[in-house]
Design a protein around this motif. Structure first.
Motif, PDB file in Angstrom:
ATOM      1  N   LEU A 116       0.433  -0.905   0.105  1.00 56.24           N
ATOM      2  CA  LEU A 116      -0.059  -0.240  -0.187  1.00 56.24           C
ATOM      3  C   LEU A 116       0.610   1.438   0.144  1.00 56.24           C
ATOM      4  CD1 LEU A 116      -1.978  -2.296   0.887  1.00 56.24           C
ATOM      5  CD2 LEU A 116      -3.367  -0.709   2.744  1.00 56.24           C
ATOM      6  N   GLY A 128      -1.945   2.414   6.193  1.00 57.99           N
ATOM      7  CA  GLY A 128      -1.738   2.247   4.229  1.00 57.99           C
ATOM      8  C   GLY A 128      -3.146   3.245   3.924  1.00 57.99           C
ATOM      9  N   GLN A 129      -2.420   2.881   2.896  1.00 55.44           N
ATOM     10  CA  GLN A 129      -2.980   4.025   2.077  1.00 55.44           C
ATOM     11  C   GLN A 129      -4.155   3.085   1.057  1.00 55.44           C
ATOM     12  OE1 GLN A 129      -3.899   6.317  -0.853  1.00 55.44           O
ATOM     13  NE2 GLN A 129      -6.308   6.938   0.131  1.00 55.44           N
ATOM     14  N   THR A 130      -5.184   3.329  -0.199  1.00 55.41           N
ATOM     15  CA  THR A 130      -5.865   1.793  -0.817  1.00 55.41           C
ATOM     16  C   THR A 130      -6.023   2.309  -2.249  1.00 55.41           C
ATOM     17  OG1 THR A 130      -7.699   2.039   0.117  1.00 55.41           O
ATOM     18  CG2 THR A 130      -5.755   0.400   0.707  1.00 55.41           C
ATOM     19  N   PHE A 133      -2.543   0.011  -4.551  1.00 60.12           N
ATOM     20  CA  PHE A 133      -2.282  -0.922  -3.746  1.00 60.12           C
ATOM     21  C   PHE A 133      -2.040  -2.245  -4.573  1.00 60.12           C
ATOM     22  CE2 PHE A 133      -6.426  -1.379  -3.272  1.00 60.12           C
ATOM     23  CZ  PHE A 133      -6.812  -2.603  -3.217  1.00 60.12           C
ATOM     24  N   GLN A 162      -9.450   1.512   4.276  1.00 63.17           N
ATOM     25  CA  GLN A 162      -8.148   1.291   4.153  1.00 63.17           C
ATOM     26  C   GLN A 162      -7.502   0.828   5.718  1.00 63.17           C
ATOM     27  OE1 GLN A 162      -7.005   4.539   1.943  1.00 63.17           O
ATOM     28  NE2 GLN A 162      -6.903   6.157   3.789  1.00 63.17           N
ATOM     29  N   THR A 166      -5.790  -2.702   6.159  1.00 61.34           N
ATOM     30  CA  THR A 166      -3.999  -2.538   7.372  1.00 61.34           C
ATOM     31  C   THR A 166      -3.801  -3.517   8.372  1.00 61.34           C
ATOM     32  OG1 THR A 166      -3.292   0.126   6.670  1.00 61.34           O
ATOM     33  CG2 THR A 166      -2.204  -1.088   8.472  1.00 61.34           C
ATOM     34  N   TYR A 175       4.770  -1.320   2.552  1.00 60.32           N
ATOM     35  CA  TYR A 175       5.050  -0.325   2.041  1.00 60.32           C
ATOM     36  C   TYR A 175       5.322   0.407  -0.161  1.00 60.32           C
ATOM     37  CZ  TYR A 175       2.857   1.582   6.244  1.00 60.32           C
ATOM     38  OH  TYR A 175       1.993   1.245   7.629  1.00 60.32           O
TER      39      TYR A 175
END
Length: 270
Positions: A116, A128-130, A133, A162, A166, A175
């Motif tokens: 992500l 995390g940020q989706t 990803f 998200q 995570t 990451y």
């Protein structure tokens, strides 16, 4: 064959967003690739895009939640059976802008890793940020299964899809290298009040620029924060509008200013 998937539902993004994503991939992916779109409306998509019906979430939508929970269908056990995808696949949000070669997104780390972008808005929380990803198709069906078993509880505990992902990936997420995936508001837009005088910059080393939480790249392109605001508004016009009758969030209005962004005109095209 490099594999990319996107999700389009509702009226927020039309077919032109998917077609534009295909064009950006064609320019910035070496060799063959396949773009799969899960959607509730395939009208207008380029013939090169493989469109499939967007599966239902399979449970009640959580109340009091801003999370984009529909994206959790990507973790379904039968996604590969329905789409022909297998192994690692790269998901890209439709409001993302690809600005350089992204071959590394397909090979970074181990094929079984869930990779992500960092949630740059909360860097100390290791979230995390989706928006962009990669995940191995069908490997973690418990994510969707656990959500369906208690959608409101998951939403209350995590708030956003998200954040849930995570926490739910066994062994933890990985990451992207931090320069690859840039957040428009945090990495491109000048701080207030400099944004009144300087356009957003394209950071060195960026490969994909994401726009989580807005503004939309189509609005930034013409120098506005939302479709409800005038395009190409001058700084003075924007400041005056903050004190117009009926405006209740003046500080928020003042901070939401963006000048037209020339590099978007080069990159955010089909």
């Amino acid at each position: 064959m490099k594999q990319v998937i996107c999700v389009k539902w509702g009226a927020a993004y039309g077919a032109e967003y998917v077609n534009r994503l295909y064009g950006m991939l064609r320019r910035h992916v070496s060799g063959d690739f396949r773009l799969v779109c899960l959607t509730d409306d395939a009208d207008g998509l380029r013939p090169e895009v493989n469109a499939y019906d967007l599966p239902e979430l399979g449970c009640d939508w959580p109340k009091r939640s801003m999370g984009k929970w529909r994206k959790l269908v990507l973790w379904s056990e039968d996604l590969g059976e329905k789409t022909g995808l297998s192994g690692p696949v790269l998901f890209i949000d439709l409001d993302s802008v690809i600005v350089d070669n992204i071959d590394g997104y397909f090979t970074h780390g181990h094929p079984d890793d869930v990779v992500l972008a960092r949630n740059w808005a909360k860097p100390l929380q290791k979230l995390g940020q989706t928006s962009v990803f990669r995940f191995p198709v069908g490997r973690h069906p418990h994510i969707l299964r656990d959500f369906r078993a208690d959608p409101q509880g998951v939403s209350d505990r995590h708030g956003f899809e998200q954040h849930f992902v995570t926490a739910a990936v066994p062994g933890g997420i990985k990451y992207w290298p931090h320069l690859w995936t840039r957040h428009f508001r945090l990495h491109c837009l000048p701080p207030f009040p400099l944004r009144y005088f300087m356009p957003a910059r394209l950071p060195s080393g960026a490969r994909i620029v994401t726009f989580p939480g807005g503004p939309n790249p189509g609005d930034v392109l013409v120098g506005r924060w939302t479709q409800q605001e005038p395009a190409h508004e001058s700084p003075w016009q924007h400041v005056r509008a903050a004190f117009a009758k009926g405006v209740t969030h003046r500080w928020r209005h003042l901070r939401r200013y963006v000048r037209p962004t020339p590099w978007l005109a080069r990159h955010w095209v089909e």
